[in-house]
Design an enzyme around this catalytic site. Structure first.
Site, PDB file in Angstrom:
ATOM      1  N   ASN A   8      10.308   9.664  -7.359  1.00 39.11           N
ATOM      2  CA  ASN A   8      10.392  10.251  -8.698  1.00 39.11           C
ATOM      3  C   ASN A   8      10.375  11.771  -8.544  1.00 39.11           C
ATOM      4  OD1 ASN A   8      10.204  10.971 -11.345  1.00 39.11           O
ATOM      5  ND2 ASN A   8       8.142  10.145 -11.681  1.00 39.11           N
ATOM      6  N   LYS A  10      10.963  13.923 -10.762  1.00 34.98           N
ATOM      7  CA  LYS A  10      10.516  14.592 -11.999  1.00 34.98           C
ATOM      8  C   LYS A  10      11.463  15.777 -12.299  1.00 34.98           C
ATOM      9  CE  LYS A  10       5.929  12.913 -10.980  1.00 34.98           C
ATOM     10  NZ  LYS A  10       4.496  13.013 -11.128  1.00 34.98           N
ATOM     11  N   HIS A  95       6.630   6.498 -18.082  1.00 35.37           N
ATOM     12  CA  HIS A  95       5.801   7.245 -17.130  1.00 35.37           C
ATOM     13  C   HIS A  95       4.671   7.932 -17.906  1.00 35.37           C
ATOM     14  CE1 HIS A  95       4.499  10.241 -14.240  1.00 35.37           C
ATOM     15  NE2 HIS A  95       5.037   9.475 -13.304  1.00 35.37           N
ATOM     16  N   GLU A  97       3.407  10.761 -17.755  1.00 33.09           N
ATOM     17  CA  GLU A  97       3.669  12.135 -18.205  1.00 33.09           C
ATOM     18  C   GLU A  97       4.404  12.122 -19.543  1.00 33.09           C
ATOM     19  OE1 GLU A  97       5.482  13.452 -14.575  1.00 33.09           O
ATOM     20  OE2 GLU A  97       3.513  13.440 -13.630  1.00 33.09           O
ATOM     21  N   GLU A 164       0.334   2.903 -12.037  1.00 34.28           N
ATOM     22  CA  GLU A 164       0.055   4.301 -11.686  1.00 34.28           C
ATOM     23  C   GLU A 164      -1.164   4.785 -12.479  1.00 34.28           C
ATOM     24  OE1 GLU A 164       3.613   6.554 -10.074  1.00 34.28           O
ATOM     25  OE2 GLU A 164       3.796   6.645 -12.235  1.00 34.28           O
ATOM     26  N   GLY A 170      -0.575  13.018  -8.782  1.00 32.64           N
ATOM     27  CA  GLY A 170      -0.562  14.429  -8.405  1.00 32.64           C
ATOM     28  C   GLY A 170      -1.924  14.998  -8.049  1.00 32.64           C
ATOM     29  N   SER A 207      -0.212   9.642  -5.836  1.00 31.61           N
ATOM     30  CA  SER A 207      -0.644  10.287  -4.581  1.00 31.61           C
ATOM     31  C   SER A 207      -0.330   9.472  -3.326  1.00 31.61           C
ATOM     32  CB  SER A 207      -2.139  10.623  -4.640  1.00 31.61           C
ATOM     33  OG  SER A 207      -2.382  11.574  -5.657  1.00 31.61           O
TER      34      SER A 207
HETATM   35  P1  PGA Z   1       2.531  11.660  -7.209  1.00 29.89           P
HETATM   36  O1  PGA Z   1       3.321  11.183  -8.524  1.00 29.89           O
HETATM   37  O2  PGA Z   1       3.020  10.829  -6.065  1.00 29.89           O
HETATM   38  O3  PGA Z   1       2.846  13.111  -7.092  1.00 29.89           O
HETATM   39  O4  PGA Z   1       1.079  11.404  -7.490  1.00 29.89           O
HETATM   40  C1  PGA Z   1       3.617   9.839  -8.743  1.00 29.89           C
HETATM   41  C2  PGA Z   1       4.308   9.673 -10.061  1.00 29.89           C
HETATM   42  O5  PGA Z   1       4.018  10.394 -11.009  1.00 29.89           O
HETATM   43  O6  PGA Z   1       5.196   8.805 -10.214  1.00 29.89           O
END
Ligand code: PGA
Length: 244
Positions: A8, A10, A95, A97, A164, A170, A207
């Protein structure tokens, strides 16, 4: 079953990074595989498909799609039909976010999953609890509520669910393997009971790195990983793909 690895990206990348990274991925055996899925920003998808991934086995995902199914007067929106036309096979929906920053809620997400099915795209539907629900022990109820809307969809098809936890995205913090296993098995059971006639894959995301991916993939019920930050570094992502 072959495990999946979804990158991803983003809102990251530009033409020079995407062309360098994808040229590399399309030509090395660790990454040039059909179970590798790259979720790029919308505007790079057609170019990636037609120029960078020619003859490559790698699949593309979009990071979102419109909740409107048909083409029309919806300024700024992209629908599933357009994504399919661009050569995209998967779409990330819900997601955290988007749920948290944009306020996308249950009914809109149900429309999006339905539209993905109608357009021939496989949804990658994200669920996951905030830290408060993990701390007070209500995380399974929280996730059950996020999954419940899917029951409204009449013509259910193959789906990927990504677990997730919001507090892991993150942050460098990941749940214990037992905690991941508990939730992933819960999701499998929930989905199996209602949609036993389709293929359901459950990923873990949050992560994920080259260091922890081995342990995560050892969990039998985990069908793959959704990778954010580490997917932006070629060596880290190649390392992860080599293990999947
Ligand atoms: P990350 O993000 O691996 O940076 O934690 C995962 C995601 O948001 O899909």
């Amino acid at each position: 079953m072959t495990k999946l690895v979804v990158a991803n990206w983003k809102m990251n990348g530009d033409t020079s990074k995407i062309s360098a990274d994808l040229n590399y991925y399309a030509h090395v055996s660790e990454t040039n595989k059909s179970n590798v899925i790259l979720a790029l920003p919308y505007i790079y998808l057609v170019w990636a498909k037609q120029h960078l991934l020619v003859n490559s086995k790698i699949n593309l995902a979009a990071q979102d799609l419109s909740h409107y199914l048909n083409c029309g007067a919806y300024t700024g929106k992209i629908n599933g039909e357009m994504l399919k036309d661009a050569g995209v096979e998967y779409v990330i929906i819900g997601h955290s976010e988007r749920r948290n920053l944009i306020g996308e809620n249950g009914p809109i997400l149900v429309h999006k999953v339905r539209n993905a099915f109608e357009s021939g795209l496989t949804p990658i539907f994200c669920v996951g609890e905030p830290l408060s629900a993990r701390t007070d022990g209500s995380y399974l109820q929280f996730i059950e509520l996020q999954l419940a809307g899917l029951e409204e969809i009449e013509q259910f098809k193959d789906i990927v669910i990504a677990y997730e936890p919001c507090w892991s995205i993150g942050t460098g913090k990941i749940p214990t393997m037992a905690e991941i296993q508990e939730v992933v098995e819960f999701i499998h059971q929930y989905m199996q009971k209602r949609f036993s006639y389709v293929k359901i894959s459950v990923l873990y995301g949050g992560s994920v790195t080259g260091q922890n991916v081995d342990d995560i993939l050892k969990i039998k019920s985990v069908d793959g990983v959704l990778v954010g930050g580490a997917s932006l570094k070629v060596s880290d992502f190649t390392d992860i793909c080599a293990k999947v």
